[in-house]
Design a protein around this motif. Structure first.
Motif, PDB file in Angstrom:
ATOM      1  N   LEU A 194       0.807  -1.221   0.000  1.00  0.00           N
ATOM      2  CA  LEU A 194       0.000   0.000   0.000  1.00  0.00           C
ATOM      3  C   LEU A 194       0.842   1.273   0.000  1.00  0.00           C
ATOM      4  O   LEU A 194       0.452   2.265  -0.602  1.00  0.00           O
ATOM      5  CB  LEU A 194      -0.947  -0.001   1.211  1.00  0.00           C
ATOM      6  CG  LEU A 194      -2.055  -1.055   1.173  1.00  0.00           C
ATOM      7  CD1 LEU A 194      -2.903  -0.968   2.433  1.00  0.00           C
ATOM      8  CD2 LEU A 194      -2.908  -0.909  -0.060  1.00  0.00           C
ATOM      9  N   SER A 195       1.975   1.260   0.693  1.00  0.00           N
ATOM     10  CA  SER A 195       2.811   2.467   0.757  1.00  0.00           C
ATOM     11  C   SER A 195       4.292   2.088   0.816  1.00  0.00           C
ATOM     12  O   SER A 195       4.910   2.128   1.876  1.00  0.00           O
ATOM     13  CB  SER A 195       2.420   3.316   1.965  1.00  0.00           C
ATOM     14  OG  SER A 195       2.426   2.531   3.133  1.00  0.00           O
ATOM     15  N   PRO A 196       4.871   1.715  -0.325  1.00  0.00           N
ATOM     16  CA  PRO A 196       6.277   1.289  -0.329  1.00  0.00           C
ATOM     17  C   PRO A 196       7.261   2.400   0.021  1.00  0.00           C
ATOM     18  O   PRO A 196       8.335   2.124   0.547  1.00  0.00           O
ATOM     19  CB  PRO A 196       6.496   0.784  -1.749  1.00  0.00           C
ATOM     20  CG  PRO A 196       5.423   1.386  -2.567  1.00  0.00           C
ATOM     21  CD  PRO A 196       4.272   1.625  -1.648  1.00  0.00           C
ATOM     22  N   LEU A 197       6.905   3.650  -0.235  1.00  0.00           N
ATOM     23  CA  LEU A 197       7.854   4.736   0.049  1.00  0.00           C
ATOM     24  C   LEU A 197       8.113   4.913   1.544  1.00  0.00           C
ATOM     25  O   LEU A 197       9.186   5.367   1.936  1.00  0.00           O
ATOM     26  CB  LEU A 197       7.343   6.047  -0.558  1.00  0.00           C
ATOM     27  CG  LEU A 197       7.262   6.054  -2.088  1.00  0.00           C
ATOM     28  CD1 LEU A 197       6.690   7.374  -2.589  1.00  0.00           C
ATOM     29  CD2 LEU A 197       8.616   5.784  -2.703  1.00  0.00           C
ATOM     30  N   GLY A 253      17.771   2.799  -7.734  1.00  0.00           N
ATOM     31  CA  GLY A 253      16.676   3.484  -8.396  1.00  0.00           C
ATOM     32  C   GLY A 253      15.366   2.718  -8.435  1.00  0.00           C
ATOM     33  O   GLY A 253      14.329   3.277  -8.740  1.00  0.00           O
ATOM     34  N   ASP A 254      15.397   1.447  -8.156  1.00  0.00           N
ATOM     35  CA  ASP A 254      14.193   0.635  -8.213  1.00  0.00           C
ATOM     36  C   ASP A 254      13.721   0.197  -6.833  1.00  0.00           C
ATOM     37  O   ASP A 254      13.084  -0.841  -6.688  1.00  0.00           O
ATOM     38  CB  ASP A 254      14.431  -0.618  -9.066  1.00  0.00           C
ATOM     39  CG  ASP A 254      14.584  -0.299 -10.535  1.00  0.00           C
ATOM     40  OD1 ASP A 254      14.070   0.756 -10.946  1.00  0.00           O
ATOM     41  OD2 ASP A 254      15.197  -1.093 -11.249  1.00  0.00           O
ATOM     42  N   ALA A 255      14.020   0.972  -5.812  1.00  0.00           N
ATOM     43  CA  ALA A 255      13.663   0.587  -4.450  1.00  0.00           C
ATOM     44  C   ALA A 255      12.148   0.440  -4.252  1.00  0.00           C
ATOM     45  O   ALA A 255      11.713  -0.532  -3.622  1.00  0.00           O
ATOM     46  CB  ALA A 255      14.253   1.572  -3.449  1.00  0.00           C
ATOM     47  N   PRO A 256      11.316   1.356  -4.767  1.00  0.00           N
ATOM     48  CA  PRO A 256       9.869   1.139  -4.589  1.00  0.00           C
ATOM     49  C   PRO A 256       9.371  -0.143  -5.263  1.00  0.00           C
ATOM     50  O   PRO A 256       8.530  -0.846  -4.722  1.00  0.00           O
ATOM     51  CB  PRO A 256       9.232   2.370  -5.226  1.00  0.00           C
ATOM     52  CG  PRO A 256      10.282   3.416  -5.163  1.00  0.00           C
ATOM     53  CD  PRO A 256      11.584   2.679  -5.336  1.00  0.00           C
TER      54      PRO A 256
END
Length: 92
Positions: free
Chosen positions: A31-34, A50-53
């Motif tokens: 729901l909220s990866p950031l 760069g692909d952390a989310p």
């Protein structure tokens, strides 16, 4: 009178509790990866720059699947091994 197998009851409680934790945290990552960005181990961020989310969303899917399988009791030992590897990755 029925007797209660305490070891089976303990294993059931452990499986349901651990499965619920994986399920709740997996849904949170989906729901909220950031919000979870700062919890990623530094070595994992280097592997996926760069692909952390996207990585967190993938981890969320794995955690939801692991949680559901643990709660359902399907291939419990194999699923527990996957859960252990994921937890080991957090510690490193």
């Amino acid at each position: 009178m029925m007797s209660i197998d305490r070891s089976a009851l303990g294993l059931l409680s452990l499986r349901l509790g651990l499965g619920s934790v994986f399920l709740i945290f997996g849904i949170g990552k989906l729901l909220s990866p950031l919000i979870w960005m700062n919890w990623l181990p530094p070595w994992l961020v280097v592997l996926f720059p760069g692909d952390a989310p996207l990585l967190l969303s993938g981890l969320g899917v794995v955690e939801v699947v692991v949680g559901l399988l643990l709660v359902a009791g399907y291939h419990t030992r194999l699923v527990a091994a996957v859960a252990g590897l994921q937890l080991l990755g957090i510690l490193l």
